[in-house]
Write a protein that holds these residues in place. Structure first.
Motif, PDB file in Angstrom:
ATOM      1  N   VAL A 119       0.818  -1.213   0.000  1.00  0.00           N
ATOM      2  CA  VAL A 119       0.000   0.000   0.000  1.00  0.00           C
ATOM      3  C   VAL A 119       0.853   1.264   0.000  1.00  0.00           C
ATOM      4  O   VAL A 119       0.537   2.246  -0.668  1.00  0.00           O
ATOM      5  N   SER A 120       1.973   1.253   0.705  1.00  0.00           N
ATOM      6  CA  SER A 120       2.791   2.471   0.828  1.00  0.00           C
ATOM      7  C   SER A 120       3.630   2.760  -0.406  1.00  0.00           C
ATOM      8  O   SER A 120       4.237   3.827  -0.516  1.00  0.00           O
ATOM      9  N   GLY A 121       3.714   1.813  -1.330  1.00  0.00           N
ATOM     10  CA  GLY A 121       4.524   2.040  -2.524  1.00  0.00           C
ATOM     11  C   GLY A 121       5.999   2.229  -2.233  1.00  0.00           C
ATOM     12  O   GLY A 121       6.702   2.886  -2.981  1.00  0.00           O
ATOM     13  N   GLY A 122       6.475   1.655  -1.143  1.00  0.00           N
ATOM     14  CA  GLY A 122       7.889   1.767  -0.804  1.00  0.00           C
ATOM     15  C   GLY A 122       8.283   3.066  -0.126  1.00  0.00           C
ATOM     16  O   GLY A 122       9.468   3.346   0.045  1.00  0.00           O
ATOM     17  N   ALA A 123       7.294   3.868   0.291  1.00  0.00           N
ATOM     18  CA  ALA A 123       7.601   5.177   0.892  1.00  0.00           C
ATOM     19  C   ALA A 123       8.434   5.034   2.164  1.00  0.00           C
ATOM     20  O   ALA A 123       9.324   5.857   2.418  1.00  0.00           O
ATOM     21  N   ARG A 124       8.175   4.007   2.946  1.00  0.00           N
ATOM     22  CA  ARG A 124       8.945   3.843   4.193  1.00  0.00           C
ATOM     23  C   ARG A 124      10.381   3.432   3.903  1.00  0.00           C
ATOM     24  O   ARG A 124      11.299   3.789   4.651  1.00  0.00           O
ATOM     25  N   ALA A 125      10.597   2.702   2.818  1.00  0.00           N
ATOM     26  CA  ALA A 125      11.966   2.360   2.423  1.00  0.00           C
ATOM     27  C   ALA A 125      12.749   3.627   2.077  1.00  0.00           C
ATOM     28  O   ALA A 125      13.895   3.800   2.511  1.00  0.00           O
ATOM     29  N   VAL A 126      12.131   4.510   1.308  1.00  0.00           N
ATOM     30  CA  VAL A 126      12.800   5.759   0.929  1.00  0.00           C
ATOM     31  C   VAL A 126      13.055   6.621   2.156  1.00  0.00           C
ATOM     32  O   VAL A 126      14.148   7.179   2.323  1.00  0.00           O
ATOM     33  N   THR A 127      12.068   6.715   3.039  1.00  0.00           N
ATOM     34  CA  THR A 127      12.237   7.504   4.264  1.00  0.00           C
ATOM     35  C   THR A 127      13.427   6.997   5.081  1.00  0.00           C
ATOM     36  O   THR A 127      14.195   7.793   5.632  1.00  0.00           O
ATOM     37  N   ALA A 128      13.612   5.685   5.128  1.00  0.00           N
ATOM     38  CA  ALA A 128      14.735   5.112   5.875  1.00  0.00           C
ATOM     39  C   ALA A 128      16.064   5.311   5.151  1.00  0.00           C
ATOM     40  O   ALA A 128      17.118   5.383   5.800  1.00  0.00           O
ATOM     41  N   LEU A 129      16.038   5.400   3.844  1.00  0.00           N
ATOM     42  CA  LEU A 129      17.277   5.580   3.078  1.00  0.00           C
ATOM     43  C   LEU A 129      17.829   6.999   3.132  1.00  0.00           C
ATOM     44  O   LEU A 129      19.045   7.197   3.033  1.00  0.00           O
ATOM     45  N   ILE A 130      16.974   7.988   3.292  1.00  0.00           N
ATOM     46  CA  ILE A 130      17.413   9.385   3.234  1.00  0.00           C
ATOM     47  C   ILE A 130      18.543   9.687   4.228  1.00  0.00           C
ATOM     48  O   ILE A 130      19.573  10.257   3.835  1.00  0.00           O
ATOM     49  N   PRO A 131      18.425   9.319   5.518  1.00  0.00           N
ATOM     50  CA  PRO A 131      19.551   9.628   6.415  1.00  0.00           C
ATOM     51  C   PRO A 131      20.820   8.849   6.088  1.00  0.00           C
ATOM     52  O   PRO A 131      21.929   9.332   6.334  1.00  0.00           O
ATOM     53  N   VAL A 132      20.681   7.675   5.503  1.00  0.00           N
ATOM     54  CA  VAL A 132      21.863   6.876   5.149  1.00  0.00           C
ATOM     55  C   VAL A 132      22.627   7.544   4.007  1.00  0.00           C
ATOM     56  O   VAL A 132      23.839   7.750   4.094  1.00  0.00           O
ATOM     57  N   VAL A 133      21.933   7.880   2.932  1.00  0.00           N
ATOM     58  CA  VAL A 133      22.635   8.520   1.809  1.00  0.00           C
ATOM     59  C   VAL A 133      23.133   9.909   2.190  1.00  0.00           C
ATOM     60  O   VAL A 133      24.185  10.342   1.716  1.00  0.00           O
ATOM     61  N   SER A 134      22.416  10.595   3.070  1.00  0.00           N
ATOM     62  CA  SER A 134      22.872  11.908   3.536  1.00  0.00           C
ATOM     63  C   SER A 134      24.157  11.777   4.343  1.00  0.00           C
ATOM     64  O   SER A 134      25.070  12.608   4.210  1.00  0.00           O
ATOM     65  N   ALA A 135      24.258  10.729   5.158  1.00  0.00           N
ATOM     66  CA  ALA A 135      25.489  10.494   5.928  1.00  0.00           C
ATOM     67  C   ALA A 135      26.665  10.199   5.012  1.00  0.00           C
ATOM     68  O   ALA A 135      27.816  10.492   5.348  1.00  0.00           O
ATOM     69  N   LEU A 136      26.391   9.633   3.832  1.00  0.00           N
ATOM     70  CA  LEU A 136      27.433   9.371   2.842  1.00  0.00           C
ATOM     71  C   LEU A 136      27.719  10.597   1.963  1.00  0.00           C
ATOM     72  O   LEU A 136      28.452  10.507   0.986  1.00  0.00           O
ATOM     73  N   LYS A 137      27.118  11.740   2.331  1.00  0.00           N
ATOM     74  CA  LYS A 137      27.311  13.021   1.647  1.00  0.00           C
ATOM     75  C   LYS A 137      26.751  13.020   0.227  1.00  0.00           C
ATOM     76  O   LYS A 137      27.201  13.783  -0.632  1.00  0.00           O
ATOM     77  N   MET A 138      25.755  12.164   0.000  1.00  0.00           N
ATOM     78  CA  MET A 138      25.015  12.222  -1.251  1.00  0.00           C
ATOM     79  C   MET A 138      23.916  13.275  -1.090  1.00  0.00           C
ATOM     80  O   MET A 138      23.602  13.683   0.030  1.00  0.00           O
TER      81      MET A 138
END
Length: 194
Positions: A119-138
């Motif tokens: 139902v969420s269309g993967g929105a929670r996966a993206v929400t969890a990825l944002i701080p990870v890629v941000s920590a990698l300076k992406m």
């Protein structure tokens, strides 16, 4: 000026996955978009083991050939789109592992997401990825593509059937990603922007 190099990285590696079909759809759409040079990267084919480097990736000192090959692959791109499933309200382990292997290779580059799930269309996966890629300076794009009810979008033959609205949404994301990629590439190279 050559087209920026975009890697479409399929994150799911499990048998029976739907990510390869979704990634193929997005790849074909990105080729038609013509804003990037496109490379399709399938983590199932990359075959990284669970992180096995003895030193932190920030040092860029790799003991294993698989890490050096992954470093060369990632370093070649100007931008990334991760095609990720949502598992248990987050993203999958193979994607996290692939990100964690490297550091400097990701830094200063834009990243966007095509996510799929229920139902969420993967929105929670993206929400969890944002701080990870941000920590990698992406630099994560604010625009993601979300595919809900992925099972119903798959044909009996295992291909993904998109809709015109989804194609338009993905094309708009690619437009935004190209603008950001050109800007960030100029900054990384020390060229004037504008």
């Amino acid at each position: 000026m050559p087209a920026p190099h975009l890697q479409i990285i399929v994150g799911s590696t499990r048998p029976g996955r739907r990510g390869h079909a979704v990634g193929t759809w997005f790849h074909d759409l990105a080729v038609r978009h013509e804003g990037f040079g496109i490379e399709f990267v399938d983590l199932a084919e990359v075959g990284l083991p669970l992180l096995d480097e003895p030193r932190p990736p920030q040092r860029g000192q790799y003991d294993h050939d698989h890490t050096r090959r992954w470093s060369e692959t990632v370093r070649a791109a100007d931008a990334y789109v991760f095609v990720v499933p949502e598992y248990n309200h987050s993203y999958n382990a193979a994607t996290k592992n692939a990100l964690d292997f490297l550091a400097k290779e990701w830094a200063g580059k834009p990243v966007a997401f095509v996510a799929y799930g229920g139902v969420s269309g993967g929105a929670r996966a993206v929400t969890a990825l944002i701080p990870v890629v941000s920590a990698l300076k992406m630099v994560p794009l604010s625009h993601s593509v979300h595919i809900p009810s992925i099972r119903t979008a798959m044909t009996a033959g295992g291909t993904f059937e998109s809709s015109p609205g989804l194609d338009a949404d993905a094309s708009a994301m690619l437009d935004e990603l190209r603008r950001l990629t050109v800007t960030l590439s100029a900054l990384r190279l020390g060229d004037p922007v504008g």
